[in-house]
Design a protein around this motif. Structure first.
Motif, PDB file in Angstrom:
ATOM      1  N   PHE A  19       0.837  -1.206   0.000  1.00  0.00           N
ATOM      2  CA  PHE A  19       0.000   0.000   0.000  1.00  0.00           C
ATOM      3  C   PHE A  19       0.873   1.257   0.000  1.00  0.00           C
ATOM      4  O   PHE A  19       0.661   2.164  -0.803  1.00  0.00           O
ATOM      5  CB  PHE A  19      -0.916  -0.035   1.229  1.00  0.00           C
ATOM      6  N   VAL A  20       1.869   1.293   0.887  1.00  0.00           N
ATOM      7  CA  VAL A  20       2.754   2.460   0.981  1.00  0.00           C
ATOM      8  C   VAL A  20       3.521   2.644  -0.326  1.00  0.00           C
ATOM      9  O   VAL A  20       3.617   3.768  -0.841  1.00  0.00           O
ATOM     10  CB  VAL A  20       3.712   2.313   2.186  1.00  0.00           C
ATOM     11  N   ARG A  23       1.114   3.890  -3.036  1.00  0.00           N
ATOM     12  CA  ARG A  23       0.797   5.319  -2.848  1.00  0.00           C
ATOM     13  C   ARG A  23       1.914   6.209  -3.348  1.00  0.00           C
ATOM     14  O   ARG A  23       1.681   7.344  -3.751  1.00  0.00           O
ATOM     15  CB  ARG A  23       0.545   5.619  -1.368  1.00  0.00           C
ATOM     16  N   PHE A  30       0.873  -1.781  -6.709  1.00  0.00           N
ATOM     17  CA  PHE A  30      -0.581  -1.712  -6.864  1.00  0.00           C
ATOM     18  C   PHE A  30      -1.102  -2.965  -7.567  1.00  0.00           C
ATOM     19  O   PHE A  30      -2.121  -3.525  -7.179  1.00  0.00           O
ATOM     20  CB  PHE A  30      -1.006  -0.464  -7.633  1.00  0.00           C
ATOM     21  N   TRP A  67      -6.532   2.927  -9.341  1.00  0.00           N
ATOM     22  CA  TRP A  67      -5.142   3.372  -9.493  1.00  0.00           C
ATOM     23  C   TRP A  67      -5.074   4.899  -9.546  1.00  0.00           C
ATOM     24  O   TRP A  67      -4.236   5.511  -8.894  1.00  0.00           O
ATOM     25  CB  TRP A  67      -4.519   2.755 -10.735  1.00  0.00           C
ATOM     26  N   PHE A  70      -5.972   6.236  -6.055  1.00  0.00           N
ATOM     27  CA  PHE A  70      -5.268   5.603  -4.943  1.00  0.00           C
ATOM     28  C   PHE A  70      -4.582   6.592  -4.000  1.00  0.00           C
ATOM     29  O   PHE A  70      -4.631   6.418  -2.782  1.00  0.00           O
ATOM     30  CB  PHE A  70      -4.260   4.587  -5.484  1.00  0.00           C
ATOM     31  N   PRO A  71      -3.947   7.649  -4.508  1.00  0.00           N
ATOM     32  CA  PRO A  71      -3.291   8.590  -3.592  1.00  0.00           C
ATOM     33  C   PRO A  71      -4.246   9.246  -2.589  1.00  0.00           C
ATOM     34  O   PRO A  71      -3.813   9.724  -1.549  1.00  0.00           O
ATOM     35  CB  PRO A  71      -2.687   9.641  -4.534  1.00  0.00           C
ATOM     36  N   ARG A  72      -5.530   9.244  -2.877  1.00  0.00           N
ATOM     37  CA  ARG A  72      -6.506   9.864  -1.962  1.00  0.00           C
ATOM     38  C   ARG A  72      -6.898   8.958  -0.795  1.00  0.00           C
ATOM     39  O   ARG A  72      -7.482   9.419   0.167  1.00  0.00           O
ATOM     40  CB  ARG A  72      -7.777  10.235  -2.717  1.00  0.00           C
ATOM     41  N   ASP A  74      -6.273   7.063   2.446  1.00  0.00           N
ATOM     42  CA  ASP A  74      -5.293   7.167   3.521  1.00  0.00           C
ATOM     43  C   ASP A  74      -5.166   5.919   4.376  1.00  0.00           C
ATOM     44  O   ASP A  74      -4.130   5.684   4.982  1.00  0.00           O
ATOM     45  CB  ASP A  74      -5.654   8.348   4.448  1.00  0.00           C
ATOM     46  N   PRO A  76      -5.134   1.895   4.785  1.00  0.00           N
ATOM     47  CA  PRO A  76      -5.096   0.588   4.122  1.00  0.00           C
ATOM     48  C   PRO A  76      -6.183  -0.357   4.619  1.00  0.00           C
ATOM     49  O   PRO A  76      -6.623  -1.230   3.875  1.00  0.00           O
ATOM     50  CB  PRO A  76      -3.710   0.033   4.463  1.00  0.00           C
TER      51      PRO A  76
END
Length: 184
Positions: A19-20, A23, A30, A67, A70-72, A74, A76
Motif C-alpha cells: 500500500f505504501v 501510494r 498496486f 489506481w 489511490f493517492p486519496r 489514507d 489501508p
C-alpha cells in the motif's frame, strides 16, 4: 485478502508495505494488491451484471479508477471497502447504461408449485426476478447472499443506513419468492 463470506479487516503487514509503495506511485505494488483481489471483484461484478464481458469491463474500469484515485486513500484497512464501492458504482452505471437499472417486475410466469418446477424453469424464473431488481437491490442481494456479508458491512460499504439495507434485502427476497410464488 477478503474472500467469500469474509468481511474486510485489518490488512497484513505485506499489504501495508505494498500500500505504501503503491501510494508512492509504484505500479507493480498496486498490481500485486489488485491481482489478489481480482477474482473476488470479477465474481461480484458477474453476479451483479450477469455477463462475462460486462463483468470484465466493470472490473477493469474499477482497477483503473482505483489506481488513479489511490493517492486519496489514507487508510489501508479501508482499501477493500473502498475498492468495492468503486466496483459497485461501475456496475450500477453499466446497469443504467443498459437500461436494466430499474425494471419493474412483471407477473410470475409460473402458476405451478415450486416443487413441480424443474431446475431449468426455477433458474429461469429466478433470473427474470433478479433482472427486475433495481441496481441497488441487486447489489445488496449479491453482497449478502453471494458474498456472505452482514447487513452492517453492506451498510458501511454502500454508505447506507442499516435499516435501509435490511429493508432492501427483505424486498429483494420478496421479489425472488414471488417469482416462484412461494409464500413469504
Amino acid at each position: 485478502m477478503q474472500g467469500a463470506g469474509i468481511e474486510p479487516g485489518a490488512p497484513s503487514t505485506a499489504d501495508v508495505d505494498l500500500f505504501v509503495r503503491a501510494r508512492g506511485g509504484d505500479l507493480a505494488a498496486f498490481e500485486a494488491i489488485a491481482v489478489e483481489r481480482l477474482p473476488r471483484l470479477y465474481r461480484l461484478a458477474h453476479a451483479i451484471l450477469g455477463g462475462d464481458a460486462e463483468a470484465a469491463e466493470a472490473t477493469s474500469n474499477t482497477l483503473v479508477g482505483a489506481w488513479h484515485e489511490f493517492p486519496r486513500l489514507d487508510d489501508p484497512a479501508r482499501f477493500d471497502e473502498w475498492l468495492d464501492r468503486i466496483l459497485i458504482s461501475e456496475c450500477r452505471m453499466e446497469l443504467e447504461r443498459a437500461g436494466r437499472g430499474n425494471v419493474p417486475p412483471g407477473p410470475s410466469a409460473s402458476l405451478a408449485a415450486p416443487d413441480e418446477l424443474d431446475r431449468d424453469e426455477i433458474l429461469r424464473l429466478l433470473d427474470g426476478a433478479f433482472e427486475s431488481l433495481d441496481a441497488v437491490d441487486r447489489v445488496v442481494l449479491v453482497l449478502h447472499d453471494l458474498d456472505g456479508r452482514s447487513p452492517g458491512a453492506i451498510a458501511g460499504t454502500l454508505h447506507m443506513p442499516l435499516g435501509t439495507v435490511r429493508w432492501r434485502l427483505h424486498e429483494a427476497h420478496l421479489v425472488l419468492r414471488a417469482a416462484l410464488e412461494v409464500p413469504a
